[in-house]
Motif scaffolding. Structure first.
Motif, short mmCIF file in Angstrom:
data_model
loop_
_atom_site.label_atom_id
_atom_site.label_comp_id
_atom_site.label_asym_id
_atom_site.label_seq_id
_atom_site.Cartn_x
_atom_site.Cartn_y
_atom_site.Cartn_z
N LYS A 132 6.51 -8.64 -1.43
CA LYS A 132 6.51 -9.71 -0.45
C LYS A 132 5.11 -10.28 -0.24
O LYS A 132 4.92 -11.49 -0.14
CB LYS A 132 7.07 -9.20 0.88
CG LYS A 132 8.56 -8.88 0.83
CD LYS A 132 9.02 -8.28 2.14
CE LYS A 132 10.49 -7.89 2.10
NZ LYS A 132 10.92 -7.25 3.37
N SER A 222 -0.15 -14.23 4.28
CA SER A 222 0.65 -13.00 4.31
C SER A 222 0.76 -12.38 5.70
O SER A 222 1.50 -11.41 5.88
CB SER A 222 0.06 -11.96 3.35
OG SER A 222 -1.26 -11.61 3.73
N VAL A 225 4.25 -11.69 6.98
CA VAL A 225 4.89 -10.60 6.24
C VAL A 225 4.40 -9.26 6.74
O VAL A 225 5.18 -8.33 6.99
CB VAL A 225 4.62 -10.74 4.72
CG1 VAL A 225 5.17 -9.53 3.97
CG2 VAL A 225 5.22 -12.02 4.18
N TRP A 229 6.82 -6.70 8.87
CA TRP A 229 7.39 -5.66 8.00
C TRP A 229 7.82 -4.44 8.81
O TRP A 229 7.16 -4.05 9.78
CB TRP A 229 6.36 -5.25 6.95
CG TRP A 229 6.84 -4.14 6.06
CD1 TRP A 229 7.76 -4.23 5.08
CD2 TRP A 229 6.41 -2.78 6.10
NE1 TRP A 229 7.94 -3.00 4.48
CE2 TRP A 229 7.13 -2.09 5.10
CE3 TRP A 229 5.50 -2.07 6.88
CZ2 TRP A 229 6.95 -0.74 4.85
CZ3 TRP A 229 5.33 -0.72 6.64
CH2 TRP A 229 6.05 -0.08 5.64
#
Length: 238
Positions: A132, A222, A225, A229
């Motif tokens: 990811k 990112s 993400v 997460w």
């Protein structure tokens, strides 16, 4: 989820925090300080695996000062790459965090610490998280080597690649960060921006500014993400 990001030096720490905007809150720790912005705590823990491990351990042990416990640790910064697989200014996310020079020299060559019958020489970040982050940041996934001495010759670079086929980059802190995170039972990953080629040291060819800019961009892309997460969900998606 709270994320602890560990860099080696302040210029890397500041490159990461720029991705989040605003002025960070400063939290004092033994020998260093955290820069806190939203869900991210970023610190410059020092160069090399020992300093990185100590700083990460202190930060994790001091996690009670954070609004909630850390759910992820990220080793981040710039590093050298085994070009042309990873050109200057590109990004690498570690599929494996490898201690490349932890072991023993023998007449038959280098033996990793695991071959000596103790310790470990690598950590594997959560595979789904690696995918990811790689997709979000435009990073290449692959092994990243941790070394205590930066590679400065073509011969050494060749030996590292022979011992670790497919390695994309080297840096000096990832394994130390991973060791501390593992002992605290917190998942870890490593994200590097490429500033130079592994091999003969040619400072004129280094692109540190470009790599720092790429690091900022990587965390900007990112961050959702990383913050979103969930390790329990990842076990079912890897």
């Amino acid at each position: 989820m709270r994320v602890l990001v560990v860099t080696a030096v302040p210029v890397e720490r500041d490159a990461v925090t720029r991705a989040f905007g605003g002025t960070p809150e400063t939290v004092a720790l033994p020998g260093t300080e955290l820069h806190r912005l939203g869900a991210f705590d970023v610190l410059a823990g020092g160069a090399g695996p020992a300093a990185a491990a100590a700083a990460t351990a202190f930060a994790l042990a001091s996690g009670s000062s954070a609004p909630e416990p850390y759910g992820l640790v990220v080793s981040a910064g710039i590093g050298g790459a085994f070009t042309p697989l990873t050109p200057l200014g590109s990004l690498v996310v570690a599929s494996d965090i490898v201690a490349a020079d932890l072991g023993a020299d023998t007449p038959d060559g280098f033996l990793p610490v695991t071959a000596l019958g103790f310790g470990r020489d690598r950590f594997a970040p959560p595979p789904a998280l690696v995918r990811k982050v790689a997709a979000a940041a435009g990073a290449a996934p692959g092994p990243v080597l941790t070394v205590s001495t930066v590679t400065g010759t073509a011969e050494r670079a060749g030996a590292l690649l022979a011992a670790h086929p497919g390695a994309l980059a080297e840096a000096m802190e990832g394994f130390g960060v991973a060791e501390a995170a593992a002992r605290a039972e917190v998942p870890v990953m490593e994200l590097r921006a490429v500033s130079n080629a592994v091999g003969p040291r040619d400072r004129d060819a280094w692109r540190i500014g470009d790599a720092l800019a790429a690091l900022t961009d990587a965390f900007g892309k990112s961050a959702p993400v990383l913050e979103g997460w969930n390790r329990h969900d990842d076990r079912h998606r890897s």
